[in-house]
Design an enzyme around this catalytic site. Sequence first.
Site, mmCIF file in Angstrom:
data_model
loop_
_atom_site.group_PDB
_atom_site.id
_atom_site.type_symbol
_atom_site.label_atom_id
_atom_site.label_comp_id
_atom_site.label_asym_id
_atom_site.label_seq_id
_atom_site.Cartn_x
_atom_site.Cartn_y
_atom_site.Cartn_z
ATOM 1 N N ARG A 215 3.124 -1.028 3.693
ATOM 2 C CA ARG A 215 2.078 -2.035 3.937
ATOM 3 C C ARG A 215 2.068 -3.078 2.815
ATOM 4 N NH1 ARG A 215 -3.447 1.187 2.049
ATOM 5 N NH2 ARG A 215 -3.400 0.318 -0.043
ATOM 6 N N ILE A 217 2.355 -6.002 0.185
ATOM 7 C CA ILE A 217 3.465 -6.793 -0.340
ATOM 8 C C ILE A 217 4.800 -6.118 -0.007
ATOM 9 C CG2 ILE A 217 4.562 -7.616 -2.471
ATOM 10 C CD1 ILE A 217 1.683 -7.972 -3.618
ATOM 11 N N GLY A 285 2.627 0.651 -6.192
ATOM 12 C CA GLY A 285 1.741 0.511 -7.340
ATOM 13 C C GLY A 285 0.332 0.886 -6.943
ATOM 14 N N ASN A 294 -15.027 4.331 -20.275
ATOM 15 C CA ASN A 294 -15.389 5.204 -19.142
ATOM 16 C C ASN A 294 -14.170 5.782 -18.442
ATOM 17 O OD1 ASN A 294 -18.127 4.533 -19.443
ATOM 18 N ND2 ASN A 294 -17.814 2.636 -18.300
ATOM 19 N N TYR A 348 -3.721 -0.190 -15.909
ATOM 20 C CA TYR A 348 -2.872 -1.019 -15.042
ATOM 21 C C TYR A 348 -2.148 -2.096 -15.866
ATOM 22 C CZ TYR A 348 -1.794 -3.938 -10.924
ATOM 23 O OH TYR A 348 -1.172 -4.675 -9.943
ATOM 24 N N LYS A 352 1.898 -2.546 -16.256
ATOM 25 C CA LYS A 352 2.598 -3.731 -15.766
ATOM 26 C C LYS A 352 3.263 -4.515 -16.903
ATOM 27 C CE LYS A 352 1.749 -3.184 -11.380
ATOM 28 N NZ LYS A 352 2.850 -2.880 -10.454
HETATM 29 P P1 NAD Z 1 -0.977 -1.792 -1.469
HETATM 30 O O1 NAD Z 1 -1.937 -0.795 -2.020
HETATM 31 O O2 NAD Z 1 -1.374 -2.570 -0.258
HETATM 32 O O3 NAD Z 1 0.428 -1.078 -1.168
HETATM 33 C C1 NAD Z 1 1.033 -0.218 -2.080
HETATM 34 C C2 NAD Z 1 1.925 0.744 -1.337
HETATM 35 O O4 NAD Z 1 2.513 1.636 -2.317
HETATM 36 C C3 NAD Z 1 1.175 1.626 -0.327
HETATM 37 O O5 NAD Z 1 1.859 1.666 0.892
HETATM 38 C C4 NAD Z 1 1.153 2.982 -1.012
HETATM 39 O O6 NAD Z 1 1.121 4.085 -0.097
HETATM 40 C C5 NAD Z 1 2.461 2.954 -1.797
HETATM 41 N N1 NAD Z 1 2.443 3.928 -2.884
HETATM 42 C C6 NAD Z 1 1.432 4.201 -3.760
HETATM 43 N N2 NAD Z 1 1.769 5.223 -4.554
HETATM 44 C C7 NAD Z 1 3.003 5.634 -4.179
HETATM 45 C C8 NAD Z 1 3.873 6.673 -4.613
HETATM 46 N N3 NAD Z 1 3.500 7.502 -5.603
HETATM 47 N N4 NAD Z 1 5.069 6.804 -4.011
HETATM 48 C C9 NAD Z 1 5.434 5.974 -3.007
HETATM 49 N N5 NAD Z 1 4.652 4.993 -2.537
HETATM 50 C C10 NAD Z 1 3.441 4.818 -3.129
HETATM 51 O O7 NAD Z 1 -0.636 -2.765 -2.705
HETATM 52 P P2 NAD Z 1 -0.074 -4.263 -2.721
HETATM 53 O O8 NAD Z 1 -1.209 -5.171 -2.945
HETATM 54 O O9 NAD Z 1 0.838 -4.505 -1.588
HETATM 55 O O10 NAD Z 1 0.747 -4.233 -4.097
HETATM 56 C C11 NAD Z 1 2.142 -3.987 -4.174
HETATM 57 C C12 NAD Z 1 2.574 -4.123 -5.624
HETATM 58 O O11 NAD Z 1 2.219 -5.410 -6.129
HETATM 59 C C13 NAD Z 1 1.927 -3.111 -6.560
HETATM 60 O O12 NAD Z 1 2.863 -2.732 -7.558
HETATM 61 C C14 NAD Z 1 0.807 -3.913 -7.182
HETATM 62 O O13 NAD Z 1 0.414 -3.398 -8.433
HETATM 63 C C15 NAD Z 1 1.445 -5.277 -7.299
HETATM 64 N N6 NAD Z 1 0.498 -6.387 -7.401
HETATM 65 C C16 NAD Z 1 -0.337 -6.721 -6.369
HETATM 66 C C17 NAD Z 1 -1.203 -7.809 -6.514
HETATM 67 C C18 NAD Z 1 -2.121 -8.257 -5.405
HETATM 68 O O14 NAD Z 1 -2.842 -9.253 -5.594
HETATM 69 N N7 NAD Z 1 -2.180 -7.604 -4.258
HETATM 70 C C19 NAD Z 1 -1.227 -8.520 -7.703
HETATM 71 C C20 NAD Z 1 -0.384 -8.156 -8.728
HETATM 72 C C21 NAD Z 1 0.494 -7.094 -8.566
#
Ligand code: NAD
Length: 443
Positions: A215, A217, A285, A294, A348, A352
């Site tokens: 799902r 990104i 992530g 906390n 976090y 990162k």
């Molecule tokens: P999301 O929560 O929608 O999707 C993350 C996916 O990773 C999920 O499908 C989840 O099941 C999977 N996942 C989590 N833990 C896992 C594990 N241990 N093994 C395998 N899969 C695992 O998150 P997103 O918003 O799509 O973010 C994707 C990446 O981009 C992450 O690394 C996040 O930190 C980074 N990011 C997102 C944003 C944002 O604005 N959404 C900003 C900066 C960075």
Amino acid sequence: MADRYLSFTATAPGRFLTRRLGLPQPAALRRWSPEHPSLTGSLLHLTAGTSALDLAPVLARTGLPLDDSSDPAAVVLDATGVRDVDGLAEVHAALHPVVRSVAASGRVVVLGSPLDAGAATDDGHHRDHHRAAVQQALEGFVRSLGKEIGRGRTVNLVRLTDASAAESTLRFLLSPRSAYVSGQVIGVGAQGSAGSVDRALPLAGRTALVTGGARGIGEAVAETLARDGAHVVVLDIPQAQADARRVAERLGGTALALDITAADAGERIAAELPDGLDVLIHNAGITRDRRLVNMPAERWSPVLDVNLASVLRTTDALLAKGALRTGGRIVATASIAGLAGNAGQTNYGASKAGIAGLVRALAPRALAEHGVTVNAVAPGFIETKMTAAVPLFIREAGRRMNSLAQGGLPVDVAETTAWLAHPASGAVNGQVVRVCGQSLLGA
Ligand code: NAD
């Protein structure tokens, strides 16, 4: 959660009202689509100082007509030859008359020299600090212009020595695929190009693995790499398998149920892909926000484990096994929270920022020993389930606090990833590229 403010300012009364109130004026960004694969308009090629780059053939291959008569969709200013403050005056003289006429959602790309290039003077002892000063000055120039240019236009700086090695980067920046990338400084090495690459399907015959691909990104990354011809392996935790399978089926790929924090995750991936893989995307992530006072260890550890330790572990295991084929690409996911810091996200942010450190240290070695590049994307505010869960006021601030005054879409991160994964991007290595609309957080 739809960006209602962006829809509102696209209407005549909305534009009138928000202008009168001095509120942000986000422009609807033009992104890549099969119907509109390139910018519409001409490319203006300008030079400041005396350049040694052979840029014209590379620019000719962008597909944008070179023309200096009409309002350009893109401007490339070659400032690699700028050596002193007088040379900077040429930067001003070149762009001052044309910046107003650059089309909406247009591009300004400034080319500079690597900061350490020609650092030694003739006696070989002293750095040419005048040249270093004005080449660094280009960063402040580009970032400032990015903040004021408006109308969905972006401004980026590419440091390079060889125009053909930078072709994939210029093509990306001079296209609608880079809609949400602005204010960035990207270094491109001198390594030659990849030979002939199928323009329409650059990843044909290649296998790409996307962690957390079920799902958000990750799903968009899987989709974009599949669009570019890759066979995609959608890895996600067992609980997300229904979604992972749905994504894989739609893209003609494969789903892989695996928790990336498993000690033997690298070995299991290698066993699943006995022929090896070409593109490894560390996207999975999680967040567990709490201020440090906390934050118990139970909230600290899983974030460091998923976001950083598992990336280190699986990368090491796959490289050691030779599972990444020569010409391979690793793209990890950082975040502007890691670069700038964010209250409530010590865990976090640490994880990162760690990704940025990993990328910079591993990149030269992985390229020398395995022929594999290592880069990171650092998303800013991207419209996903993760950010839809953020409280309204903070979400609205996050959306507007960038030069484009809106959040990015998962596809913006995906397009940036696809450029880094491109077979012709072998000279892009050790870079952390923000996909943040030039967020006000961090440099
Ligand atoms: P999301 O929560 O929608 O999707 C993350 C996916 O990773 C999920 O499908 C989840 O099941 C999977 N996942 C989590 N833990 C896992 C594990 N241990 N093994 C395998 N899969 C695992 O998150 P997103 O918003 O799509 O973010 C994707 C990446 O981009 C992450 O690394 C996040 O930190 C980074 N990011 C997102 C944003 C944002 O604005 N959404 C900003 C900066 C960075």
